[in-house]
Enzyme design. Structure first.
Site, PDB file in Angstrom:
ATOM      1  N   GLU A 143      55.528  42.528  36.716  1.00 36.99           N
ATOM      2  CA  GLU A 143      54.961  43.461  37.772  1.00 36.99           C
ATOM      3  C   GLU A 143      53.771  42.336  38.778  1.00 36.99           C
ATOM      4  O   GLU A 143      53.406  41.349  38.399  1.00 36.99           O
ATOM      5  CB  GLU A 143      54.046  44.377  37.290  1.00 36.99           C
ATOM      6  CG  GLU A 143      54.773  45.099  36.293  1.00 36.99           C
ATOM      7  CD  GLU A 143      53.866  46.163  35.374  1.00 36.99           C
ATOM      8  OE1 GLU A 143      52.732  46.430  35.873  1.00 36.99           O
ATOM      9  OE2 GLU A 143      54.434  46.623  34.305  1.00 36.99           O
ATOM     10  N   LYS A 145      50.405  41.482  40.267  1.00 36.24           N
ATOM     11  CA  LYS A 145      49.029  41.711  39.808  1.00 36.24           C
ATOM     12  C   LYS A 145      48.295  41.975  41.059  1.00 36.24           C
ATOM     13  O   LYS A 145      48.152  41.234  41.843  1.00 36.24           O
ATOM     14  CB  LYS A 145      48.501  40.249  39.254  1.00 36.24           C
ATOM     15  CG  LYS A 145      47.223  40.200  38.814  1.00 36.24           C
ATOM     16  CD  LYS A 145      46.685  39.344  37.953  1.00 36.24           C
ATOM     17  CE  LYS A 145      45.068  39.288  37.576  1.00 36.24           C
ATOM     18  NZ  LYS A 145      44.366  40.069  37.997  1.00 36.24           N
ATOM     19  N   ASP A 147      45.381  43.189  43.514  1.00 33.91           N
ATOM     20  CA  ASP A 147      43.976  42.613  43.695  1.00 33.91           C
ATOM     21  C   ASP A 147      43.354  43.828  43.923  1.00 33.91           C
ATOM     22  O   ASP A 147      43.128  43.877  45.232  1.00 33.91           O
ATOM     23  CB  ASP A 147      44.083  41.480  44.511  1.00 33.91           C
ATOM     24  CG  ASP A 147      42.777  40.630  44.410  1.00 33.91           C
ATOM     25  OD1 ASP A 147      42.145  40.783  43.251  1.00 33.91           O
ATOM     26  OD2 ASP A 147      42.751  39.828  45.115  1.00 33.91           O
ATOM     27  N   TYR A 256      49.973  51.255  36.658  1.00 33.81           N
ATOM     28  CA  TYR A 256      50.686  50.422  35.876  1.00 33.81           C
ATOM     29  C   TYR A 256      50.543  50.786  34.149  1.00 33.81           C
ATOM     30  O   TYR A 256      51.232  49.946  33.696  1.00 33.81           O
ATOM     31  CB  TYR A 256      50.336  49.206  35.872  1.00 33.81           C
ATOM     32  CG  TYR A 256      48.901  48.703  36.052  1.00 33.81           C
ATOM     33  CD1 TYR A 256      48.309  48.736  34.965  1.00 33.81           C
ATOM     34  CD2 TYR A 256      48.380  48.255  37.195  1.00 33.81           C
ATOM     35  CE1 TYR A 256      46.760  48.454  35.152  1.00 33.81           C
ATOM     36  CE2 TYR A 256      47.140  48.025  37.419  1.00 33.81           C
ATOM     37  CZ  TYR A 256      46.122  47.829  36.193  1.00 33.81           C
ATOM     38  OH  TYR A 256      45.050  47.708  36.561  1.00 33.81           O
ATOM     39  N   LYS A 344      48.709  33.476  37.349  1.00 33.79           N
ATOM     40  CA  LYS A 344      47.956  33.509  38.741  1.00 33.79           C
ATOM     41  C   LYS A 344      48.652  32.928  39.711  1.00 33.79           C
ATOM     42  O   LYS A 344      49.155  31.754  39.453  1.00 33.79           O
ATOM     43  CB  LYS A 344      46.626  33.143  38.574  1.00 33.79           C
ATOM     44  CG  LYS A 344      45.851  34.046  37.605  1.00 33.79           C
ATOM     45  CD  LYS A 344      45.253  35.221  38.318  1.00 33.79           C
ATOM     46  CE  LYS A 344      44.093  35.080  39.107  1.00 33.79           C
ATOM     47  NZ  LYS A 344      42.920  35.314  38.277  1.00 33.79           N
ATOM     48  N   CYS A 444      13.227  26.044  64.550  1.00 33.60           N
ATOM     49  CA  CYS A 444      14.148  26.873  65.058  1.00 33.60           C
ATOM     50  C   CYS A 444      15.096  26.051  65.867  1.00 33.60           C
ATOM     51  O   CYS A 444      14.575  25.587  66.642  1.00 33.60           O
ATOM     52  CB  CYS A 444      13.616  28.107  65.641  1.00 33.60           C
ATOM     53  SG  CYS A 444      15.132  28.974  66.620  1.00 33.60           S
ATOM     54  N   CYS A 447      14.563  27.768  69.631  1.00 40.02           N
ATOM     55  CA  CYS A 447      13.426  27.799  70.380  1.00 40.02           C
ATOM     56  C   CYS A 447      12.301  26.835  70.012  1.00 40.02           C
ATOM     57  O   CYS A 447      11.234  27.005  70.449  1.00 40.02           O
ATOM     58  CB  CYS A 447      12.923  29.422  70.390  1.00 40.02           C
ATOM     59  SG  CYS A 447      12.132  29.630  68.622  1.00 40.02           S
ATOM     60  N   CYS A 462      13.320  32.227  61.573  1.00 42.52           N
ATOM     61  CA  CYS A 462      12.679  31.853  62.754  1.00 42.52           C
ATOM     62  C   CYS A 462      11.617  33.113  62.888  1.00 42.52           C
ATOM     63  O   CYS A 462      12.396  34.367  63.202  1.00 42.52           O
ATOM     64  CB  CYS A 462      13.498  31.655  63.902  1.00 42.52           C
ATOM     65  SG  CYS A 462      12.702  31.612  65.515  1.00 42.52           S
ATOM     66  N   CYS A 467      12.170  34.341  70.459  1.00 46.32           N
ATOM     67  CA  CYS A 467      13.085  33.407  70.354  1.00 46.32           C
ATOM     68  C   CYS A 467      14.619  33.939  71.026  1.00 46.32           C
ATOM     69  O   CYS A 467      14.929  35.067  71.091  1.00 46.32           O
ATOM     70  CB  CYS A 467      13.489  33.030  68.931  1.00 46.32           C
ATOM     71  SG  CYS A 467      15.032  32.132  68.560  1.00 46.32           S
TER      72      CYS A 467
HETATM   73  S1  IVH Z   1      47.851  45.817  32.897  1.00 51.58           S
HETATM   74  C1  IVH Z   1      46.133  45.699  28.821  1.00 51.58           C
HETATM   75  N1  IVH Z   1      49.144  45.498  35.121  1.00 51.58           N
HETATM   76  O1  IVH Z   1      44.253  42.556  36.226  1.00 51.58           O
HETATM   77  C2  IVH Z   1      46.352  45.320  30.162  1.00 51.58           C
HETATM   78  N2  IVH Z   1      46.797  44.990  34.946  1.00 51.58           N
HETATM   79  O2  IVH Z   1      42.954  40.257  35.044  1.00 51.58           O
HETATM   80  C3  IVH Z   1      45.747  45.927  31.099  1.00 51.58           C
HETATM   81  N3  IVH Z   1      45.792  44.258  36.972  1.00 51.58           N
HETATM   82  O3  IVH Z   1      42.013  44.495  34.349  1.00 51.58           O
HETATM   83  C4  IVH Z   1      46.228  45.717  32.365  1.00 51.58           C
HETATM   84  N4  IVH Z   1      47.776  44.600  38.268  1.00 51.58           N
HETATM   85  O4  IVH Z   1      42.769  45.393  36.645  1.00 51.58           O
HETATM   86  C5  IVH Z   1      48.247  45.364  34.274  1.00 51.58           C
HETATM   87  N5  IVH Z   1      50.371  45.343  36.957  1.00 51.58           N
HETATM   88  C6  IVH Z   1      49.269  45.083  36.371  1.00 51.58           C
HETATM   89  C7  IVH Z   1      47.990  44.794  36.980  1.00 51.58           C
HETATM   90  C8  IVH Z   1      46.894  44.585  36.339  1.00 51.58           C
HETATM   91  C9  IVH Z   1      46.589  44.304  38.435  1.00 51.58           C
HETATM   92  C10 IVH Z   1      44.277  44.043  36.736  1.00 51.58           C
HETATM   93  C11 IVH Z   1      43.737  44.980  35.897  1.00 51.58           C
HETATM   94  C12 IVH Z   1      43.326  44.001  34.652  1.00 51.58           C
HETATM   95  C13 IVH Z   1      43.336  42.740  35.666  1.00 51.58           C
HETATM   96  C14 IVH Z   1      43.011  41.458  34.455  1.00 51.58           C
END
Ligand code: IVH
Length: 710
Positions: A143, A145, A147, A256, A344, A444, A447, A462, A467
């Site tokens: 999946e 990740k 942000d 998720y 990551k 500054c 000035c 300053c 100024c």
């Molecule tokens: S599962 C038990 N799935 O990443 C595991 N987390 O760095 C729970 N996150 O705390 C998380 N995308 O906030 C899961 N597809 C995804 C995610 C995800 C982002 C975040 C989540 C977690 C953090 C960990």
């Protein structure tokens, strides 16, 4: 801390027999430093949504601490940052306890660490379930990740009842009211037989387009832009005062995980995601089941290549064991499940030369160091500047002109300096750089007045009110939308007005005549006349706008409204005692002190007098209820405001409330009128669908004066 070499161990005898190593003083000191630094960064990240180091830099610190603690368990305290998921919630919201803890994930930074994850799972399963598992196929779910900001949503009998942020993993902030405005969070689960209780987890994200437009709006209002969509999402969710509902509507929730309320037929993470979709949640369209770790690594690479096309920011891949029974067998270690890992993405970083450090002077006189860089491409754009925030940051990072530094782009905003490549200082010396420590200047740069750093403050300022740099910024601020809104008084013109000496103090702007302006570059007779007319219109203003225009530190729209609401007239405010200003609800001590100081300054008083002498005029306030029921013309009526109005929204809200009406954030059948300004957006459409009358601003004024006429 490098691991001890095998030769050394042999010299001291077999390690197994030795008592646990007594931690050397250097390790103890380093652990203390790391703990303090991680705590500091945790607080910035979790409580202020304002991290000052990159995720990669944070991870590096954390890993270093983990390694030291593993080597010297005596140095691991129960409350070490490695033992916690986050920081405790900030004050302001009610808190709620998660039914089951919200966990974090271990990270993998490369394919080898992913294979190590796979091997670990197999070892564990083989030990528990039999040797065959060391070779068995283990399907994984891959999946994106996301942000953003993790939340738990609780549904009782299918109804959304509570939403909590992750907080420290055990207890989070109750942001239910705000979450109700996020369109992808269903009020009710779709389908006939919802479970008695369901805990749905996912991430609240801010799509990149909305992030960019939010930051453009903030820049226009002189607010600091959010560093990245994650902070913007977290900040939006945690709005307490003057909640901006459009901002909440632009958030997206992606589900998720399902912690409770799993129907019996669900056996896999892939089924969980299907169920979440069926209930009406958004699940990332990119999720995919993969047969093994190699396929997971290939998925990660493909996703990385596609990262730029996605509408939201992602920072890696999350790989999970698909079968839930295996997940249960694998279980959890301290803060993270064994059955999942975050793979990551490498951050978008580059190394370049710090060619100079310059200092910019802001509206309040604050000196901000700016790094001038040898231009370098990073994340698809050429970068030549980076903000350095303040002297502490310069010191902490020990940046010196000539240094090779690592820079990084986060989201769409100005790049950050991650760290110095100390290993490359020799190159700077060879090029003739002296690598001197840089200090904020004592004078500054604009000035030449003396600069000061007040005790307890991170910034150097300053303090010369005349100024030119401050004057320029103040003038831009005065012309801004929430202040006097002077059309045509843009940045270039402000620079010219100050540099030619036509404007020497703020009030001079009201003394400008067309003739003076015509002498300036690119200023024809027509634009000069237009500007004079715009300034003339701006003279007639309201008390809150005037207060914003004065450029008092910490006084933006909201505080200005509070002051105007409390005192009603400028005279009353000018005569107010510091105690009374300090007692206004919503005005904290720092703000109160800033207002009191500003008003006590004879120079500022003279400026205010000059504003008035040059024709600035405060329009009479809207009719107040004053206990007279007859004046409560809008009693019992509910309004929704949308689009850009000529007055600040908060002012329209105050006027409606003063007349007995109510203002809410979203259109429903209970709404009586929608007031639409420019670019009204979806609320006006929704009003039309429900047959609710839509007023323009003039219509609102008529109502405020006469009450509903139909
Ligand atoms: S599962 C038990 N799935 O990443 C595991 N987390 O760095 C729970 N996150 O705390 C998380 N995308 O906030 C899961 N597809 C995804 C995610 C995800 C982002 C975040 C989540 C977690 C953090 C960990």
């Amino acid at each position: 801390m490098p691991a001890r070499s095998s030769d050394e161990s042999r010299a001291r005898g077999p390690r197994v027999d030795a008592p646990p190593a007594e931690p050397p003083a250097a390790a103890r000191a380093r652990v203390e430093t790391l703990v303090a630094e991680l705590r500091h960064h945790d607080a910035l990240y979790y409580q202020h949504d304002e991290p000052e180091i990159s995720d990669a830099a944070y991870d590096a610190l954390r890993r270093e601490l983990e390694a030291l603690e593993a080597e010297y368990p005596a140095l691991r305290s129960a409350d070490s940052p490695t033992q916690r998921v986050g920081a405790a919630p900030a004050a302001g919201f009610a808190t709620g306890t998660h039914r089951t803890p919200m966990l974090s994930l271990e990270n993998a930074m490369n394919a080898d660490e992913m294979r190590a994850f796979d091997a670990r799972i197999r070892r564990f399963l083989a030990a528990d379930l039999g040797e065959a598992w060391s070779e068995a196929g283990i399907e994984l779910m891959a999946e994106p990740k996301l942000d953003g900001s993790a939340v738990e949503l609780v549904f009782e009998k299918g109804r959304f009842v509570q939403g909590l942020t992750r907080g420290d993993g055990q207890t989070g902030e109750d942001v239910t009211a705000n979450l109700r405005h996020v369109p992808s969070i269903p009020e009710r689960l779709t389908g006939r037989r919802p479970p008695a209780l369901a805990s749905v987890r996912g991430e609240v994200v801010l799509p990149l387009e909305a992030f960019e437009s939010l930051n453009r709006g903030r820049a226009e209002r002189d607010l600091r832009p959010f560093e990245n969509p994650r902070n913007a999402a977290a900040g939006s969710l945690r709005q307490i005062h003057d909640v901006d509902y459009e901002r909440l509507r632009s958030l997206e929730f992606r589900a998720y995980a399902l912690e409770e309320g799993r129907p019996a037929a669900i056996e896999r993470q892939s089924d969980v995601l299907e169920q979440l979709r069926a209930w009406g949640f958004v699940v990332s369209p990119e999720v995919e089941r993969v047969p093994d770790v190699d396929a997971a690594i290939a998925y990660h690479d493909t996703l990385l290549a596609r990262r730029g096309e996605l509408p939201i920011e992602i920072d890696g891949t999350v790989i999970k064991v698909d079968r839930l029974d295996l997940q249960a067998t694998l279980g959890t270690v301290s803060r993270a499940p064994r059955w999942a890992i975050a793979f990551k993405f490498p951050p978008e970083q580059a190394v370049t030369v710090l060619e100079g450090i310059e200092f910019q002077v802001g509206r309040t006189g604050a000196l901000t160091p700016v790094a001038r860089l040898r231009p370098v491409r990073v994340g698809g754009v050429t970068v030549s500047n980076a903000s350095l925030h303040n002297q502490d940051e310069l010191d902490r990072k020990d940046l010196r002109v000539g240094d090779r530094i690592v820079i990084q782009r986060a989201g769409d905003v100005i790049p950050q300096v991650v760290r110095v490549r100390l290993d490359r200082r020799r190159e700077a010396l060879a090029e003739g750089f002296r690598l001197e420590r840089s200090r904020l200047p004592e004078r500054c740069p604009v000035c030449d007045a003396r600069t000061v750093r007040l005790e307890g403050e991170a910034v150097t300022r300053c303090v010369n009110l005349d100024c030119p740099a401050q004057l320029k910024n103040n003038l831009r601020h005065l012309a801004g939308r929430s202040a006097l809104d002077v059309d045509g008084l843009g940045e270039k013109l402000v620079d010219q007005l100050v540099e030619t000496g036509i404007v020497k103090r703020l009030s001079d702007v009201f003394a400008l005549d067309a003739e003076q302006l015509e002498g300036l570059e690119r200023m024809g007779a027509r634009s000069a006349a237009n500007l004079v007319a715009a300034i003339d219109r701006a003279r007639r203003t309201t008390l809150p706008r005037l207060l914003v225009a004065l450029g008092i530190r910490h006084v933006g729209e909201t505080v200005a409204e509070l002051l105007a609401g409390e005192f009603g007239t400028l005279d009353a405010l000018l005569e107010a005692s510091p105690e009374r200003i300090g007692a206004i609800e919503g005005v904290g001590p720092t703000i109160a002190q800033s207002v009191v100081r500003f008003l006590a300054d004879p120079g500022n008083r003279a400026e205010i007098d000059r504003f008035l002498a040059l024709g600035v005029e405060i329009a009479a306030p809207a009719p107040e209820p004053a206990g007279d029921v007859g004046a409560r013309l809008l009693e019992g009526l509910t309004f929704v405001l949308t689009g850009t109005l000529g007055r600040p929204r908060s002012e329209a809200k105050r006027q409606i409330e003063a007349a007995g009406g109510k203002v809410t954030g979203s259109v429903s059948r209970k709404t009586d009128y929608v007031v639409a300004g420019e670019d009204p957006g979806s609320k006006a459409t929704r009003a039309a669908e429900l047959g609710i009358p839509v007023l323009d601003e003039a219509g609102l004024d008529t109502m405020l004066a006469q009450g509903p006429t139909t």
